[in-house]
Design a protein around this motif. Structure first.
Motif, PDB file in Angstrom:
ATOM      1  N   PHE A  60      12.358 -21.196  28.321  1.00 29.32           N
ATOM      2  CA  PHE A  60      12.983 -22.292  27.588  1.00 29.32           C
ATOM      3  C   PHE A  60      12.021 -22.821  26.518  1.00 29.32           C
ATOM      4  N   HIS A  61      10.758 -22.987  26.890  1.00 26.60           N
ATOM      5  CA  HIS A  61       9.760 -23.501  25.962  1.00 26.60           C
ATOM      6  C   HIS A  61       9.475 -22.493  24.845  1.00 26.60           C
ATOM      7  N   ILE A  62       9.359 -21.225  25.208  1.00 26.63           N
ATOM      8  CA  ILE A  62       9.102 -20.181  24.209  1.00 26.63           C
ATOM      9  C   ILE A  62      10.235 -20.133  23.178  1.00 26.63           C
ATOM     10  N   ASP A  63      11.475 -20.194  23.651  1.00 28.19           N
ATOM     11  CA  ASP A  63      12.624 -20.162  22.737  1.00 28.19           C
ATOM     12  C   ASP A  63      12.680 -21.426  21.875  1.00 28.19           C
ATOM     13  N   ALA A  64      12.302 -22.560  22.453  1.00 25.59           N
ATOM     14  CA  ALA A  64      12.297 -23.811  21.689  1.00 25.59           C
ATOM     15  C   ALA A  64      11.276 -23.745  20.549  1.00 25.59           C
ATOM     16  N   LEU A  65      10.092 -23.220  20.845  1.00 26.90           N
ATOM     17  CA  LEU A  65       9.051 -23.132  19.819  1.00 26.90           C
ATOM     18  C   LEU A  65       9.501 -22.299  18.625  1.00 26.90           C
ATOM     19  N   ALA A  66      10.344 -21.311  18.876  1.00 26.11           N
ATOM     20  CA  ALA A  66      10.826 -20.461  17.784  1.00 26.11           C
ATOM     21  C   ALA A  66      11.637 -21.247  16.769  1.00 26.11           C
TER      22      ALA A  66
END
Length: 474
Positions: A112-118
């Motif tokens: 979730f965090h990785i996708d948000a950073l994108a």
């Protein structure tokens, strides 16, 4: 979140008091979150991203609909706006999850965090309590922890992630101990210093442990002594985005590899295959439970002693909307979780010591609600359980019956007689000091509190299934 109260005045969900960005209230069964002024700009930014919209559609993020400020009758005066969330079927805590559920939640949080950073969004904290399960599916519930990413910003939730996700998983994967009791006793999880003392020597030499446990523990110790860097110094140094993403990805790879140590069959993980029921007796038992659900139509059923989830599936097939299962055997719960995931059941299996249910605890004993304070069951099934309570754990029969009846207005309890092989196994190495454990006394205690709607002998040993309807409490 506590069960809804039948009044129009909003009440604050006590567990939200720590968040300066906004607090959570309930009113007439609805759940509201205030968005305070300091968080309003970030919230507006996040709301306008594709990530936010897609995460809600994909059910990775809880929905949020803006409502008028006056809905809270002046509560939350700092609010710039108010949003309404759908009520979760049941709120669970990390100390009630199995290893596999905690691992699923950790991987979900990182993805979730990785996708948000994108999309230029970060998470300002990494609390495991921000992840909930609907059935076997994780969902992120803390909308206001999503913020605009500022270049070079630190991952301020790093320590929290390690304490609440990584270290409890290492406890079981590397040490062979379940995290539940420790986590319940220390609600912020397990610190780097604590897990470092427990890890085997060979594990301490790994690069991952040196990075995320040993180095973190050393840094925390120097910071406490006043000789380490402070937050301002670290913020000034900055964290390049590629390093940030690499850290998240590295933790994800590590956690994905973790498996429980010595995770062979447990005492009750094969109970569904090794119980004392003949096949036709099992069918009769399933029909009795299904008949109860079809007639009474309880929206949420609690299955106490759920084992691998077979009867949770029966309840759902018969028309229940949702089943929360409880058991103390981790092997059985892993099977139940796999069933819920693979069959996409609205079934949430949780760890519970039946003689020591989770209490209300945390700040002022209101931050984390106890079992019965969180939500009310509409129906309860307690199959092959009462002998474990009364004989296995020395709970007086009258008190065991009263506790079960107190959980829901109606349900099914199975009484297992003294001559049953499972009871005889419990008595094999102990003195029989349970003269009151009889079917007559069981029915007498049950009828003090409830009407007996149906009875059926369910086995050749004389097991008795009883459907009850609790007397009015007026």
């Amino acid at each position: 979140m506590a069960k809804p109260t039948p009044r129009s005045e909003p009440t604050r969900i006590e567990g939200s008091f720590r968040d300066p960005a906004g607090q959570i209230f309930q009113k007439d069964g609805h759940i509201y979150r205030t968005v305070n002024a300091p968080a309003a700009e970030d919230f507006a930014f996040v709301q306008n991203t594709d990530f936010y919209a897609n995460a809600i559609v994909e059910k990775r993020l809880i929905d949020a609909q803006q409502v008028p400020l006056h809905v809270l009758n002046g509560h939350g005066p700092e609010a710039s706006c108010v949003i309404e969330h759908p009520r979760l079927p049941f709120v669970s805590y990390p100390y009630e999850w199995t290893f596999r559920m905690l691992k699923t939640a950790a991987l979900f949080h990182l993805d979730f965090h990785i996708d948000a950073l994108a999309e230029g969004i970060t998470l300002v904290d990494a609390s495991a309590y921000n992840v909930q399960f609907i059935g076997a599916s994780p969902i992120f519930i803390d909308t206001l922890s999503l913020r605009r990413y500022e270049p070079g910003a630190l991952w301020t939730g790093y320590k929290q992630f390690c304490d609440q996700f990584l270290n409890p998983l290492l406890l079981q994967s590397y040490v062979g101990l379940h995290h539940n009791a420790w986590y319940r006793g220390s609600q912020e999880g397990i610190t780097a210093g604590e897990i470092r003392k427990l890890l085997p020597a060979r594990r301490k030499l790994s690069r991952r442990v040196l990075t995320h446990v040993t180095l973190q523990d050393s840094l925390q110790k120097t910071t406490r002594k006043g000789s380490g860097p402070n937050l301002d110094t670290l913020q000034a140094a900055g964290l390049p985005l590629p390093v940030f993403k690499k850290t998240l990805a590295g933790l994800r790879d590590w956690i994905a590899e973790l498996e429980p140590k010595n995770a062979g069959p447990t005492e009750w993980s094969d109970y569904a295959k090794s119980n004392s029921y003949a096949p036709q007796e099992e069918v009769l038992k399933q029909e009795f439970v299904a008949g109860f659900v079809r007639r009474e139509k309880p929206p949420q059923v609690w299955d106490l002693g759920c084992n691998s989830g077979a009867y949770a599936a029966v309840c759902l097939e018969a028309g229940a909307d949702y089943v929360v299962g409880f058991d103390s055997d981790h092997g059985a719960l892993d099977l139940a979780y796999s069933r819920a995931r693979d069959e996409q059941l609205k079934f949430l299996p949780l760890f519970l010591d039946i003689a020591n249910p989770a209490p209300s605890q945390g700040w002022a004993q209101r931050e984390r609600y106890g079992l019965q304070e969180r939500a009310g069951a509409d129906g309860v099934i307690a199959l092959a359980l009462i002998h474990h309570m009364s004989i296995g754990r020395n709970v007086p029969l009258a008190e065991a019956v009263a506790w079960l009846v107190g959980l829901a207005p109606r349900g099914v309890i199975e009484f297992v007689p003294r001559n049953d092989p499972m009871v005889q196994e419990l008595l094999r190495f102990r003195e029989d000091v349970f003269p009151n454990y009889t079917e007559v006394n069981f029915l007498q205690e049950l009828q003090r509190l409830a009407s007996v709607e149906r009875c059926q002998t369910s086995s050749s040993t004389g097991r008795l299934l009883v459907e009850f309807s609790r007397h009015s409490r007026d």
